[in-house]
Design a protein around this motif. Structure first.
Motif: not given
Length: 391
Positions: A353-362
């Motif tokens: 039940g999670v929508e994976p999200r992340w901030r791009d490092f570069t």
């Protein structure tokens, strides 16, 4: 479609059984295959193949002759298990038939390597494999024969010039790294919980390869408690650029499910949905860098009902070119089978039940005070210059 896909499976691999109460419960393999079958992922375009056990000459590509002799002896009589070889220990108790079933699991990964190298398959999956802790001369961490290293060694024997190995198990892929420490033809990349807090206590960013192979090992040691956003940020901050610089001809990936927040033996906080996202990313990277030649292995994972079967069914579906939507219901018949075998209630959907999200490092910048970003920077600074990349 992603092309021809093979699923390596022989029901006899479930005989890899260290005994009652051991975390490496073979029910996780049986339940995964039953879930794969429940979704019809064992049918065309997927070909289910049972390869032969790895023979002596193949096992010798990685393992020492004296260690093979010790495994055979303990396999015939567990009472003579030699702890000097890591056998008969709490992690790796000896059991009858241990050599035969370990060689069978190794044979599935070697068979996958042969199929991909020869063009019989574009993608090949052996979720019974990924036993990445076994060393050339000893068992370790629930692993007797290192099928991942043997698959890579077979690829090299068949003429593949560059192989990239990406390990996303919560534990450091130490045995594969050790097997190719001085071999510039193999790039090993491991994302794992920090060695200060988890077995095997290796996988520091300063471990970058031996003489003549500097930069051939990359280790991303993640702080305990890292969740989806950090795990995915770390993966995308290191893996794509290294693969682009290394230019592998085949990609081998290890998908230990023990990064999951519910895993009882580790301390990361990753969801099933993030694990699925990494499987999709590995599939994409294979098509970007190796013309799709991809071998995907299982690994650790000790939440044997809630996590492992779903994670590796997603992996199989991705390799088959038929990815399952996260909200897909788990087939009711499989839930009944899981309860019958384990007396544990099974999940209802193929998602946490999670929508994976992340901030791009570069692109999004980094925080030098953040422990995760410190870990990413340590790895990039240690390895990237060897590949002509800016850290």
């Amino acid at each position: 479609m992603s092309g021809r896909a093979q699923l390596m499976w022989d029901e006899a691999v479930t005989g890899y059984d260290f005994g009652r109460g051991h975390p490496m419960d073979p029910v996780r393999l049986a339940l995964t295959m039953r879930l794969v079958e429940a979704f019809g992922l064992d049918r065309a375009p997927v070909e289910v193949v049972a390869a032969r056990p790895a023979g002596e000459s193949t096992l010798r590509l990685v393992h020492r002759a004296d260690y093979l002799d010790a495994v055979r002896a303990a396999s015939a009589d567990p009472a003579v298990a030699d702890a000097r070889y890591g056998l008969g220990t709490e992690d790796d108790p000896a059991f009858r038939g241990m050599h035969e079933v370990s060689a069978l699991i190794a044979g599935q990964s070697v068979g996958a390597a042969e199929a991909v190298a020869r063009g019989d398959a574009l993608h090949a999956v052996n979720f019974a494999g990924g036993l990445h802790h076994a060393m050339p001369g000893g068992a370790a961490g629930f692993c007797v024969y290192n099928d991942a290293a043997l698959a890579i060694a077979r690829l090299l024997e068949l003429g593949v010039e560059r192989v990239a190995y990406v390990d996303t198990d919560v534990h450091h892929g130490d045995g594969v790294q050790a097997a190719f420490w001085e071999d510039p033809r193999v790039l090993t990349v491991s994302l794992h919980e920090h060695p200060r807090t988890l077995f095997p206590g290796t996988g520091w960013p300063q471990e970058t390869g031996g003489p003549g192979a500097e930069g051939s090992a990359a280790n991303l040691a993640l702080p305990a408690g890292t969740g989806d956003a950090g795990w995915l940020r770390a993966f995308h901050a290191v893996v794509p650029e290294l693969l682009g610089a290394f230019r592998p001809q085949v990609l081998v990936t290890q998908h230990g499910a023990d990064t999951h927040i519910e895993d009882p033996l580790a301390h990361l906080g990753v969801s099933l949905d993030a694990q699925r996202a990494v499987a999709l990313a590995c599939h994409t990277l294979a098509h970007e860098h190796t013309d799709g030649r991809w071998i995907a292995l299982g690994g650790g994972g000790y939440a044997v009902v809630d996590v492992v079967p779903r994670a590796w069914t997603h992996l199989t579906a991705v390799a088959a070119g038929r990815p399952l939507a996260p909200e897909t219901p788990v087939p009711e018949e499989w839930r009944h089978e899981a309860f019958r075998r384990t007396r544990q209630p099974a999940p209802h959907r193929m998602t946490d039940g999670v929508e994976p999200r992340w901030r791009d490092f570069t692109e999004g910048g980094y925080d030098p005070a953040d422990r995760l970003d410190q870990a990413i920077l340590a790895t990039r600074r240690a390895v990237f210059p060897a590949h002509g990349l800016l850290p």
